[in-house]
Design a protein around this motif. Sequence first.
Motif, PDB file in Angstrom:
ATOM      1  N   MET A   1     -30.520 -39.524 -42.178  1.00 26.67           N
ATOM      2  CA  MET A   1     -29.707 -39.379 -43.368  1.00 26.67           C
ATOM      3  C   MET A   1     -28.246 -39.477 -42.937  1.00 26.67           C
ATOM      4  SD  MET A   1     -29.850 -36.433 -46.277  1.00 26.67           S
ATOM      5  CE  MET A   1     -29.423 -35.025 -45.339  1.00 26.67           C
ATOM      6  N   SER A   2     -27.521 -40.343 -43.601  1.00 26.58           N
ATOM      7  CA  SER A   2     -26.119 -40.530 -43.241  1.00 26.58           C
ATOM      8  C   SER A   2     -25.271 -39.406 -43.841  1.00 26.58           C
ATOM      9  CB  SER A   2     -25.635 -41.887 -43.745  1.00 26.58           C
ATOM     10  OG  SER A   2     -25.577 -41.889 -45.158  1.00 26.58           O
ATOM     11  N   TRP A   3     -24.060 -39.296 -43.374  1.00 28.50           N
ATOM     12  CA  TRP A   3     -23.193 -38.223 -43.866  1.00 28.50           C
ATOM     13  C   TRP A   3     -22.753 -38.494 -45.299  1.00 28.50           C
ATOM     14  CZ3 TRP A   3     -18.020 -38.882 -45.116  1.00 28.50           C
ATOM     15  CH2 TRP A   3     -17.455 -40.094 -44.749  1.00 28.50           C
TER      16      TRP A   3
ATOM     17  N   VAL B   1     -22.790 -35.861 -48.497  1.00 26.17           N
ATOM     18  CA  VAL B   1     -21.640 -35.609 -49.370  1.00 26.17           C
ATOM     19  C   VAL B   1     -22.028 -35.859 -50.821  1.00 26.17           C
ATOM     20  CG1 VAL B   1     -19.335 -36.448 -49.992  1.00 26.17           C
ATOM     21  CG2 VAL B   1     -19.928 -36.099 -47.591  1.00 26.17           C
ATOM     22  N   TRP B   2     -22.713 -36.961 -51.068  1.00 29.32           N
ATOM     23  CA  TRP B   2     -23.129 -37.297 -52.434  1.00 29.32           C
ATOM     24  C   TRP B   2     -24.058 -36.221 -52.999  1.00 29.32           C
ATOM     25  CZ3 TRP B   2     -21.812 -39.741 -56.524  1.00 29.32           C
ATOM     26  CH2 TRP B   2     -22.732 -39.998 -57.519  1.00 29.32           C
ATOM     27  N   ARG B   3     -24.976 -35.724 -52.184  1.00 26.76           N
ATOM     28  CA  ARG B   3     -25.903 -34.687 -52.642  1.00 26.76           C
ATOM     29  C   ARG B   3     -25.146 -33.409 -53.015  1.00 26.76           C
ATOM     30  NH1 ARG B   3     -30.766 -33.982 -49.030  1.00 26.76           N
ATOM     31  NH2 ARG B   3     -31.496 -35.671 -50.322  1.00 26.76           N
ATOM     32  N   SER B   4     -24.165 -33.018 -52.224  1.00 28.76           N
ATOM     33  CA  SER B   4     -23.425 -31.792 -52.533  1.00 28.76           C
ATOM     34  C   SER B   4     -22.573 -31.964 -53.790  1.00 28.76           C
ATOM     35  CB  SER B   4     -22.566 -31.366 -51.346  1.00 28.76           C
ATOM     36  OG  SER B   4     -21.616 -32.358 -51.050  1.00 28.76           O
ATOM     37  N   VAL B   5     -21.973 -33.141 -53.999  1.00 31.32           N
ATOM     38  CA  VAL B   5     -21.197 -33.396 -55.218  1.00 31.32           C
ATOM     39  C   VAL B   5     -22.122 -33.396 -56.432  1.00 31.32           C
ATOM     40  CG1 VAL B   5     -19.850 -35.155 -56.452  1.00 31.32           C
ATOM     41  CG2 VAL B   5     -19.333 -34.639 -54.069  1.00 31.32           C
ATOM     42  N   TRP B   6     -23.260 -34.045 -56.307  1.00 27.45           N
ATOM     43  CA  TRP B   6     -24.210 -34.112 -57.420  1.00 27.45           C
ATOM     44  C   TRP B   6     -24.740 -32.728 -57.784  1.00 27.45           C
ATOM     45  CZ3 TRP B   6     -25.358 -37.241 -61.150  1.00 27.45           C
ATOM     46  CH2 TRP B   6     -26.523 -37.035 -61.887  1.00 27.45           C
ATOM     47  N   SER B   7     -25.057 -31.920 -56.795  1.00 22.38           N
ATOM     48  CA  SER B   7     -25.576 -30.579 -57.095  1.00 22.38           C
ATOM     49  C   SER B   7     -24.506 -29.710 -57.750  1.00 22.38           C
ATOM     50  CB  SER B   7     -26.118 -29.919 -55.833  1.00 22.38           C
ATOM     51  OG  SER B   7     -25.081 -29.704 -54.910  1.00 22.38           O
ATOM     52  N   ALA B   8     -23.229 -29.940 -57.422  1.00 18.61           N
ATOM     53  CA  ALA B   8     -22.156 -29.173 -58.057  1.00 18.61           C
ATOM     54  C   ALA B   8     -21.984 -29.575 -59.521  1.00 18.61           C
ATOM     55  CB  ALA B   8     -20.848 -29.381 -57.300  1.00 18.61           C
ATOM     56  N   LEU B   9     -22.167 -30.849 -59.834  1.00 24.11           N
ATOM     57  CA  LEU B   9     -21.995 -31.324 -61.207  1.00 24.11           C
ATOM     58  C   LEU B   9     -23.219 -31.104 -62.087  1.00 24.11           C
ATOM     59  CD1 LEU B   9     -20.139 -34.706 -60.612  1.00 24.11           C
ATOM     60  CD2 LEU B   9     -19.172 -32.568 -61.465  1.00 24.11           C
ATOM     61  N   SER B  10     -24.389 -31.058 -61.515  1.00 24.91           N
ATOM     62  CA  SER B  10     -25.600 -31.051 -62.329  1.00 24.91           C
ATOM     63  C   SER B  10     -26.052 -29.664 -62.767  1.00 24.91           C
ATOM     64  CB  SER B  10     -26.740 -31.722 -61.564  1.00 24.91           C
ATOM     65  OG  SER B  10     -27.108 -30.928 -60.466  1.00 24.91           O
ATOM     66  N   ARG B  11     -25.491 -28.619 -62.267  1.00 22.26           N
ATOM     67  CA  ARG B  11     -25.888 -27.242 -62.581  1.00 22.26           C
ATOM     68  C   ARG B  11     -27.341 -26.967 -62.199  1.00 22.26           C
ATOM     69  NH1 ARG B  11     -24.063 -26.577 -68.680  1.00 22.26           N
ATOM     70  NH2 ARG B  11     -22.102 -27.653 -68.545  1.00 22.26           N
ATOM     71  N   GLU B  12     -27.826 -27.711 -61.265  1.00 29.89           N
ATOM     72  CA  GLU B  12     -29.204 -27.542 -60.809  1.00 29.89           C
ATOM     73  C   GLU B  12     -29.230 -26.393 -59.802  1.00 29.89           C
ATOM     74  OE1 GLU B  12     -31.799 -31.142 -60.066  1.00 29.89           O
ATOM     75  OE2 GLU B  12     -31.498 -30.395 -58.033  1.00 29.89           O
ATOM     76  N   VAL B  13     -29.938 -25.335 -60.136  1.00 26.26           N
ATOM     77  CA  VAL B  13     -29.998 -24.165 -59.262  1.00 26.26           C
ATOM     78  C   VAL B  13     -31.372 -24.127 -58.613  1.00 26.26           C
ATOM     79  CG1 VAL B  13     -29.823 -21.662 -59.140  1.00 26.26           C
ATOM     80  CG2 VAL B  13     -28.415 -22.934 -60.764  1.00 26.26           C
ATOM     81  N   ARG B  14     -31.390 -24.306 -57.310  1.00 28.86           N
ATOM     82  CA  ARG B  14     -32.647 -24.269 -56.568  1.00 28.86           C
ATOM     83  C   ARG B  14     -32.980 -22.840 -56.185  1.00 28.86           C
ATOM     84  NH1 ARG B  14     -32.757 -28.750 -51.829  1.00 28.86           N
ATOM     85  NH2 ARG B  14     -33.259 -30.548 -53.110  1.00 28.86           N
ATOM     86  N   GLU B  15     -34.224 -22.477 -56.433  1.00 31.98           N
ATOM     87  CA  GLU B  15     -34.709 -21.165 -56.013  1.00 31.98           C
ATOM     88  C   GLU B  15     -35.731 -21.395 -54.909  1.00 31.98           C
ATOM     89  OE1 GLU B  15     -37.614 -17.698 -57.770  1.00 31.98           O
ATOM     90  OE2 GLU B  15     -36.625 -19.052 -59.166  1.00 31.98           O
ATOM     91  N   HIS B  16     -35.460 -20.866 -53.726  1.00 36.11           N
ATOM     92  CA  HIS B  16     -36.379 -21.039 -52.601  1.00 36.11           C
ATOM     93  C   HIS B  16     -37.638 -20.226 -52.869  1.00 36.11           C
ATOM     94  CE1 HIS B  16     -37.971 -20.374 -48.497  1.00 36.11           C
ATOM     95  NE2 HIS B  16     -37.655 -21.653 -48.379  1.00 36.11           N
TER      96      HIS B  16
END
Length: 168
Positions: A1-3, A7-22
Amino acid sequence: MSWWSGVWRSVWSALSREVREHVGTDHLGNKYYYVAEYKNWRGQTIREKRIVEAANRKEVDYEAGDIPTEWEAWIRRTRKTPPTMEEILKNEKYREEIKIKSQDFYEKDKLGKETSEELLPSPTATQVKGHASAPYFGREEPSVAPTSTGKTFQPGSWTPEDGKRQSQ
């Protein structure tokens, strides 16, 4: 996985309000998450998700059986609650017992066939000469009409007429 993908995953998770519960981790190192139903920034309702984060990040390293069947059932929504480690270990032990029992059964069956072959006399060879429902059963002469008995076909007999042509 490239850097960039990180970065894209962290930006997307900040915008999408997707809350992951482990929810849990299996003995192979895979992590399982639950994302509850939520509304995105456009007001659309996004249904709940069940996500697995594989221990092997590369798709080429994935093989069938890398996810235990209990966790796979939870991911596919065939079970409501995530499995516990005790349940997974109990099922693994049960599968091993079944393998041992089936191998024992196979060996006993194989041994039983060998002994039964020694005890039984060899079958005698019989010849089938026609079928009782055939019109020529018991006779050696060919019939005028063609006959068929199971796998054999007997064409009807034909005798040529004499050289004179009959008038019609």
